[in-house]
Design an enzyme around this catalytic site. Structure first.
Site, PDB file in Angstrom:
ATOM      1  CB  SER A 118       2.227  -2.275  -7.432  1.00  0.00           C
ATOM      2  OG  SER A 118       2.109  -3.607  -6.694  1.00  0.00           O
ATOM      3  CG  ASP A 122       8.185  -2.394  -2.431  1.00  0.00           C
ATOM      4  OD1 ASP A 122       7.195  -2.914  -2.076  1.00  0.00           O
ATOM      5  OD2 ASP A 122       8.114  -1.737  -3.854  1.00  0.00           O
ATOM      6  CG  HIS A 140       4.156  -1.412  -2.804  1.00  0.00           C
ATOM      7  ND1 HIS A 140       5.233  -2.024  -3.549  1.00  0.00           N
ATOM      8  CD2 HIS A 140       2.983  -1.612  -3.565  1.00  0.00           C
ATOM      9  CE1 HIS A 140       4.626  -2.393  -4.434  1.00  0.00           C
ATOM     10  NE2 HIS A 140       3.365  -2.444  -4.540  1.00  0.00           N
TER      11      HIS A 140
END
Ligand SMILES: *[C@@H]1O[C@H](CO)[C@@H](O)[C@H](O)[C@H]1NC(C)=O
Ligand SMILES: *[C@@H]1O[C@H](CO)[C@@H](O)[C@H](O)[C@H]1NC(C)=O
Length: 409
Positions: free
Chosen positions: A191, A289, A356
């Site tokens: 991330s 995502d 994600h």
């Protein structure tokens, strides 16, 4: 107005990571309601270490406290191998939002958990993580709010924007405790930490320049944040990133090869820099995502009537025109990695899932039923690429062709 958007974003981002946090707890076997990530024996907790020597270098968290990391030492054949993982957790894009952040674990080492559980690519279990289990495994905590790239200080708010110094001081510290003699190293992150792994990859590599014989590579998981047009025709993520870059003084630390031809905000987007990174890199990302769908493609502010609300939380509820937008987003991701993909040294795993972050969970990294592309899982793909056992340039066909996903929605 801008600050209000920022505050909402902080709320959403932290809400999102609270959600991820509970998923992580499930992955560690401590909660029973989690379902899909639930698995057997929990790993041992890995204690935190404060890098007090970094304070003299001005390398401090938003609130001025020392940066920190967790480390599980390598053993056996992994003794001279290091994986350095950069923690994620959103960003702060204005002084006001950063002031909130400094009173959280993402802005102060005083508030961080003192232990962490290592799973996925950081697992010490041979079966769950056969390629990296015996390496020195490090997680550098995230407490600057700009993916380890900022440089500045706001005296009136006593806010330290020192992401780049934290990165450098952390690497220097790890070098001093043994990483200097490593033969293989991997900078990783997920991330906002995945974005950091991209932005810092060549800097990381520079610390090993002149030490012939050290293999240096980088892995970015869910860090391929696209400069996308949102559903109302605006550029939500671009304006958000503009705030981060300006607030933290990021420009000076971005790759010169990019800032020489584009504005700094553009150079905070991976698509504009991955083509010129010199260090071998692996990009792992879901084509759909979920963070980007929620916060960049179809953010609530761009959807005042809530037409996307159901679709965002449940892909089966998307109508044909929404699915076209989602496929268009995947198309942008696939085209963003075209040039990058041409280099033999690079690796890719872009699966057609709604999620994600897939490297830090045992259920998605290398377990029975983990996501695959052409029968090869993520852990194996990253290992094949790192050790040069095979070229890995895996991009799956568009949704709904992939039946191996662990979807968030
Ligand atoms: C961080 O380290 C890189 C690589 O050695 C170097 O190029 C850069 O100038 C350093 N930045 C800071 C702020 O120390
Ligand atoms: C997702 O949407 C589909 C289609 O609208 C619906 O049938 C299904 O019940 C929804 N699932 C959940 C978990 O809400």
């Amino acid at each position: 107005m801008e600050e209000t958007i920022g505050m909402i974003k902080l709320f959403l981002v932290s809400g999102f990571f609270i959600l991820l946090g509970s998923t992580q707890a499930a992955a560690d076997g401590y909660t029973t309601g989690g379902g899909r990530r639930l698995a057997a024996a929990p790993s041992l907790p890995v204690p935190i270490t404060l890098i007090t020597s970094a304070v003299d270098k001005g390398a401090v968290c938003l609130d001025g406290t020392p940066p920190a990391y967790h480390m599980d030492p390598g053993f056996g054949a992994g003794k001279n191998k290091w994986i350095v993982n950069l923690e994620g957790g959103g960003w702060c894009d204005s002084v006001r939002v950063c002031r909130y952040r400094k009173a959280s674990r993402l802005g102060s080492s005083n508030l961080m958990d003192k232990q962490m559980y290592f799973e996925g690519v950081l697992s010490s279990n041979l079966v769950k993580n056969p390629d990296f289990y015996n390496w020195n495994r490090v997680m550098i905590r995230y407490c600057d709010g700009a993916s380890f790239t900022g440089e500045g200080y706001d005296a009136s708010n006593r806010l330290y924007f020192r992401g780049q110094r934290i990165f450098n001081a952390s690497i220097e510290h790890l070098l001093s405790i043994g990483m200097a003699s490593a033969d293989q190293v991997l900078l990783a992150g997920g991330s906002a930490g995945g974005l950091a792994a991209i932005l810092q990859c060549d800097h990381f590599s520079a610390f090993f320049a002149g030490r012939r014989g050290t293999t240096v590579k980088c892995l970015a998981d869910a860090g391929l944040f696209l400069d996308a047009v949102d559903i109302s025709g605006g550029r939500t993520l671009r304006s958000y990133y503009g705030g981060i870059v300006a607030t933290h003084g990021v420009a000076q630390n971005l790759p010169k090869s990019c800032t020489g031809r584009l504005d700094a905000t553009s150079c905070f987007f991976p698509q504009n820099i991955i083509g010129s990174i010199k260090t071998p890199m692996f990009l792992l990302n879901a084509a759909y995502d979920t963070w980007q769908i929620h916060e960049s493609l179809a953010p609530d502010a761009a959807d005042p009537r809530g037409a996307w609300r159901a679709c965002k939380s449940n892909r089966s509820a998307c109508d044909a025109s929404q699915m076209t937008v989602l496929q268009g987003f995947r198309g942008q991701m696939v085209s963003a990695v075209q040039g990058f993909s041409r280099s033999k040294a690079n690796g890719l795993f872009i699966n057609s899932c709604f999620t994600h972050g897939q490297s830090k969970y045992r259920a998605t990294w290398n377990a029975k039923g983990s996501p695959t592309i052409q029968n090869k899982g993520i852990g194996k793909s990253v290992g094949d690429w790192y050790f040069g056992r095979a070229e890995v340039k895996a991009i799956d066909c568009p949704y709904p062709c992939d039946k191996t996903c662990h979807n968030d929605i």
